[in-house]
Design a protein around this motif. Structure first.
Motif, PDB file in Angstrom:
ATOM      1  N   GLY A   1      29.776  24.057  34.310  1.00  0.00           N
ATOM      2  CA  GLY A   1      30.135  25.053  33.315  1.00  0.00           C
ATOM      3  C   GLY A   1      31.348  25.877  33.720  1.00  0.00           C
ATOM      4  N   LEU A   2      31.438  26.227  34.994  1.00  0.00           N
ATOM      5  CA  LEU A   2      32.584  27.005  35.460  1.00  0.00           C
ATOM      6  C   LEU A   2      33.882  26.212  35.356  1.00  0.00           C
ATOM      7  N   VAL A   3      33.835  24.922  35.670  1.00  0.00           N
ATOM      8  CA  VAL A   3      35.043  24.103  35.603  1.00  0.00           C
ATOM      9  C   VAL A   3      35.586  24.061  34.177  1.00  0.00           C
ATOM     10  N   SER A   4      34.696  23.924  33.219  1.00  0.00           N
ATOM     11  CA  SER A   4      35.129  23.761  31.830  1.00  0.00           C
ATOM     12  C   SER A   4      35.488  25.081  31.155  1.00  0.00           C
ATOM     13  N   THR A   5      35.138  26.218  31.758  1.00  0.00           N
ATOM     14  CA  THR A   5      35.393  27.504  31.098  1.00  0.00           C
ATOM     15  C   THR A   5      36.255  28.456  31.909  1.00  0.00           C
ATOM     16  N   ILE A   6      36.653  28.097  33.118  1.00  0.00           N
ATOM     17  CA  ILE A   6      37.342  29.044  33.998  1.00  0.00           C
ATOM     18  C   ILE A   6      38.631  29.574  33.371  1.00  0.00           C
ATOM     19  N   SER A   7      39.364  28.707  32.660  1.00  0.00           N
ATOM     20  CA  SER A   7      40.628  29.169  32.077  1.00  0.00           C
ATOM     21  C   SER A   7      40.391  30.255  31.036  1.00  0.00           C
ATOM     22  N   GLN A   8      39.233  30.227  30.373  1.00  0.00           N
ATOM     23  CA  GLN A   8      38.921  31.235  29.364  1.00  0.00           C
ATOM     24  C   GLN A   8      38.500  32.564  29.996  1.00  0.00           C
ATOM     25  N   PHE A   9      38.251  32.555  31.311  1.00  0.00           N
ATOM     26  CA  PHE A   9      37.938  33.796  32.023  1.00  0.00           C
ATOM     27  C   PHE A   9      39.188  34.433  32.632  1.00  0.00           C
ATOM     28  N   VAL A  10      40.120  33.608  33.106  1.00  0.00           N
ATOM     29  CA  VAL A  10      41.239  34.163  33.879  1.00  0.00           C
ATOM     30  C   VAL A  10      42.547  34.264  33.098  1.00  0.00           C
TER      31      VAL A  10
ATOM     32  N   TYR B   1      43.246  39.543  33.834  1.00  0.00           N
ATOM     33  CA  TYR B   1      43.892  38.739  34.872  1.00  0.00           C
ATOM     34  C   TYR B   1      45.205  38.120  34.398  1.00  0.00           C
ATOM     35  N   LEU B   2      45.261  37.644  33.150  1.00  0.00           N
ATOM     36  CA  LEU B   2      46.494  37.119  32.559  1.00  0.00           C
ATOM     37  C   LEU B   2      47.141  36.044  33.432  1.00  0.00           C
ATOM     38  N   PHE B   3      46.336  35.075  33.867  1.00  0.00           N
ATOM     39  CA  PHE B   3      46.847  33.994  34.709  1.00  0.00           C
ATOM     40  C   PHE B   3      47.762  33.076  33.893  1.00  0.00           C
TER      41      PHE B   3
ATOM     42  N   GLY C   1      32.373  40.054  40.017  1.00  0.00           N
ATOM     43  CA  GLY C   1      33.828  40.142  40.007  1.00  0.00           C
ATOM     44  C   GLY C   1      34.388  40.225  38.603  1.00  0.00           C
ATOM     45  N   LEU C   2      33.857  39.369  37.706  1.00  0.00           N
ATOM     46  CA  LEU C   2      34.318  39.413  36.320  1.00  0.00           C
ATOM     47  C   LEU C   2      33.880  40.701  35.620  1.00  0.00           C
ATOM     48  N   GLN C   3      32.658  41.120  35.847  1.00  0.00           N
ATOM     49  CA  GLN C   3      32.106  42.284  35.161  1.00  0.00           C
ATOM     50  C   GLN C   3      32.898  43.557  35.482  1.00  0.00           C
ATOM     51  N   HIS C   4      33.230  43.719  36.742  1.00  0.00           N
ATOM     52  CA  HIS C   4      33.861  44.982  37.176  1.00  0.00           C
ATOM     53  C   HIS C   4      35.366  44.831  37.394  1.00  0.00           C
ATOM     54  N   HIS C   5      35.917  43.720  36.919  1.00  0.00           N
ATOM     55  CA  HIS C   5      37.361  43.484  37.008  1.00  0.00           C
ATOM     56  C   HIS C   5      37.858  43.626  38.449  1.00  0.00           C
ATOM     57  N   LEU C   6      37.087  43.072  39.378  1.00  0.00           N
ATOM     58  CA  LEU C   6      37.497  43.100  40.775  1.00  0.00           C
ATOM     59  C   LEU C   6      38.684  42.154  40.988  1.00  0.00           C
ATOM     60  N   HIS C   7      39.276  42.247  42.153  1.00  0.00           N
ATOM     61  CA  HIS C   7      40.411  41.382  42.473  1.00  0.00           C
ATOM     62  C   HIS C   7      40.008  39.928  42.276  1.00  0.00           C
ATOM     63  N   TRP C   8      41.001  39.113  41.853  1.00  0.00           N
ATOM     64  CA  TRP C   8      40.709  37.706  41.566  1.00  0.00           C
ATOM     65  C   TRP C   8      40.159  36.970  42.785  1.00  0.00           C
ATOM     66  N   VAL C   9      40.391  37.494  43.983  1.00  0.00           N
ATOM     67  CA  VAL C   9      39.866  36.844  45.188  1.00  0.00           C
ATOM     68  C   VAL C   9      38.334  36.805  45.146  1.00  0.00           C
ATOM     69  N   SER C  10      37.710  37.823  44.574  1.00  0.00           N
ATOM     70  CA  SER C  10      36.248  37.823  44.502  1.00  0.00           C
ATOM     71  C   SER C  10      35.749  36.677  43.628  1.00  0.00           C
TER      72      SER C  10
ATOM     73  N   GLY D   1      27.478  39.890  28.979  1.00  0.00           N
ATOM     74  CA  GLY D   1      28.344  40.264  30.089  1.00  0.00           C
ATOM     75  C   GLY D   1      28.224  39.285  31.249  1.00  0.00           C
ATOM     76  N   PRO D   2      29.290  39.120  32.029  1.00  0.00           N
ATOM     77  CA  PRO D   2      29.279  38.146  33.120  1.00  0.00           C
ATOM     78  C   PRO D   2      28.288  38.475  34.232  1.00  0.00           C
ATOM     79  N   ALA D   3      28.052  39.756  34.519  1.00  0.00           N
ATOM     80  CA  ALA D   3      27.128  40.099  35.612  1.00  0.00           C
ATOM     81  C   ALA D   3      25.723  39.603  35.298  1.00  0.00           C
ATOM     82  N   VAL D   4      25.251  39.858  34.070  1.00  0.00           N
ATOM     83  CA  VAL D   4      23.921  39.409  33.676  1.00  0.00           C
ATOM     84  C   VAL D   4      23.879  37.888  33.587  1.00  0.00           C
ATOM     85  N   THR D   5      24.906  37.297  32.980  1.00  0.00           N
ATOM     86  CA  THR D   5      24.938  35.843  32.782  1.00  0.00           C
ATOM     87  C   THR D   5      24.851  35.101  34.105  1.00  0.00           C
ATOM     88  N   PHE D   6      25.757  35.413  35.017  1.00  0.00           N
ATOM     89  CA  PHE D   6      25.781  34.674  36.275  1.00  0.00           C
ATOM     90  C   PHE D   6      24.669  35.140  37.222  1.00  0.00           C
ATOM     91  N   GLY D   7      24.186  36.355  37.041  1.00  0.00           N
ATOM     92  CA  GLY D   7      23.009  36.775  37.792  1.00  0.00           C
ATOM     93  C   GLY D   7      21.780  35.981  37.391  1.00  0.00           C
TER      94      GLY D   7
END
Length: 529
Positions: free
Chosen positions: A333-342, A347-349, A417-426, A487-493
């Motif tokens: 799931g992460l592989v197919s959706t990562i671009s829609q997160f960043v 982040y504006l990758f 990391g997504l929920q709290h807009h932490l640095h992309w390294v997280s 939200g991402p925190a609940v989803t990935f938690g």
């Protein structure tokens, strides 16, 4: 029956005969007998005092015992075995590589197809799903007609499907070709375990399985990593043209380096004498030799019956469906959706930055390969030494726990990391931990399946592939909506909690596996190895 052990030094002929029977029973998948240091019969004899064949230094009894036929893949040279393994690797890499190749191109395709990006992203769902049926269908064919023709024709068919996707005029045609890519591209992930079983001995298999698993688990990240860079200079159609070239290379490697590893030790060696020269190679490659020798092998329907019989064995079903499925589906799931997160704020990758973040899962997978390369052997060797030469297959599953912990932590970190807009390294670090977990656990479970059913390697690998893909197929439809609603925190938690809970399936298998194997033994050994 109870698991057995090797006889001690100076074993009598009676013990040798009993041990020989145990080696035959190993071929039925009811035993796995491990390493044992033996008294040498001679400095370079390759056999021990009781006449069993060993490694050149005499330190390890060869399991299974090879025949005296040079055509037996167990007797091939190191160079020959690894050349054949090398021919398999590109197909394994490209299996998921071909599907995720376009995940960084959805933004380019959406205007041309007059669709929104999330809808275009569904073009890979059919491909992910069809990997399951494609792998299951390949098994009877590989058991009946051989590994090499199945590998060749599936690579060739996927090349044609890739060309079709490149020149498709509309979304429907493009999606159809992508679905065929998934169907025809799946067999290397399935027959790879059989090829490892055909050529390598018990003490070598865990490392080769790790290489095989690494090759198809790094593919989902390597594909978009490369296509993301190419997207900076080429449109999506030319980008797919590069993919066609890579599949052409895979076909060429199968032609030049591949060979048939299926070998029937129950018939006279002359039946498996290999026709020399180019003509013999072509006949093995396209399946003519396999068809001519198919009378000695189980029928397609016989293998299909065994395939579904294996699915019902609890020691396959429980760790496979309840652990592998729920662990790998979030990775897919992460592989197919990562671009829609960043790519959206904050982040504006760019395309290049999106491609670069795929280094995180690749690094995690590479570290897992290095970890598994020694850790799985360490577990087996330590268990054998501490149990007087006895090895129980369930000991393999101890290799699951450390990667599992990393996977749970990785999903939590990614969501936070997504929920709290932490640095992309997280985000990258969490993703890398999750991918370390995927390969580390898959290697341990694959080695366990091969140990309990050594004569049905392709069949168990087919179910492993199906367990992975069924979850990956479904998650692409609800991952983004789940994040949007909760939200991402609940989803990935929640995803981490699911992975954490289903490790109980591994614990239960370790506790009950031996009794399950005694009560529900593998299907009768096929006429092939």
């Amino acid at each position: 029956m109870a698991d057995n052990q090797l006889p001690e030094k100076g074993a009598s002929e009676k013990v040798h005969q009993r041990h020989s029977r145990h080696l035959e029973e190993l071929e039925d998948g009811q035993y796995v007998v491990g390493h044992h240091v033996r008294e040498r019969a001679g400095s370079d004899s390759g056999s021990d005092a009781s006449g069993l064949k060993t490694t050149a230094d005499g330190s390890v009894v060869l399991i299974p015992q090879p025949s005296d036929d040079p055509s037996d893949p167990l007797n091939w040279s190191w160079t020959k075995k690894h050349s054949v393994l090398l021919a398999l690797i590109p197909g394994c890499i490209l299996t998921d590589f071909v599907i995720t190749w376009g995940t960084t191109l959805f933004e380019q395709q959406a205007p041309e197809f007059h669709m929104i990006v999330p809808d275009v992203a569904n073009s890979i769902s059919g491909a992910i799903f069809m990997q399951g049926p494609g792998g299951l269908l390949a098994v009877p064919l590989a058991q009946r007609y051989g590994r090499l023709p199945v590998l060749f024709w599936c690579q060739f068919a996927t090349l044609i499907s890739s060309i079709g996707a490149t020149y498709a005029k509309g979304y429907a045609g493009f999606t159809a070709c992508r679905t065929l890519q998934g169907f025809f591209g799946a067999p290397p992930q399935v027959i790879g375990l059989s090829i490892v079983h055909d050529m390598f001995f018990f003490h070598e298999r865990a490392r080769k399985i790790n290489i095989w698993a690494f090759s198809f688990l790094i593919g989902p990240y390597l594909g978009p990593f490369l296509s993301g860079f190419i997207a900076e200079g080429l449109d999506w159609r030319n980008n797919f043209g590069v993919l066609c070239g890579l599949y052409g290379l895979s076909v060429l490697m199968v032609i030049l380096l591949g060979d048939e590893t299926l070998y029937n030790r129950d018939v006279a060696a002359v039946r498996y004498a290999r026709q020399p020269g180019i003509a013999g190679k072509i006949k093995r490659l396209v399946g003519i030799t396999g068809y001519q020798q198919s009378g000695d092998k189980p029928g397609v329907f016989e293998v299909a019956k065994d395939l579904f019989g294996i699915f019902a064995r609890p020691y396959i079903l429980i760790p496979g469906l309840l652990f592998i499925t729920f662990q790998t589906m979030w990775t897919i799931g992460l592989v197919s959706t990562i671009s829609q997160f960043v790519k959206p704020p904050p982040y504006l990758f760019s395309n290049t930055a999106t491609a670069l973040i795929f280094l995180a899962p690749m690094i995690g997978t590479i570290l897992a390969e290095l970890w598994g390369h020694w850790f799985n052997d360490f577990i087996a060797t330590r268990y054998i030494k501490s149990h007087n030469g006895v090895f129980k297959p369930e000991a393999r599953l101890f290799g699951v726990y450390i990667p599992w912990i990393f996977g749970v932590c990785g999903l939590v970190l990614f969501g936070q990391g997504l929920q709290h807009h932490l640095h992309w390294v997280s985000i990258a670090f969490g993703w890398g931990l999750n991918c370390f977990s995927t390969l580390g656990s898959a290697t341990a479970v694959s080695a366990y399946f091969l140990d309990v059913m050594p004569q049905h390697a392709a069949l168990t690998a087919a179910w492993l592939n199906a367990f992975r893909t069924v979850g990956g197929f479904t998650v692409t439809y609800f991952q983004i909506k789940w994040v949007a609603n909760n939200g991402p925190a609940v989803t990935f938690g929640c995803q981490a909690a699911i992975v954490a809970f289903f490790v109980l399936s591994i614990v239960i298998t370790q506790l009950k596996g031996a009794s399950w194997r005694a009560r529900f033994p593998p299907p009768a050994t096929s006429r092939t190895t």
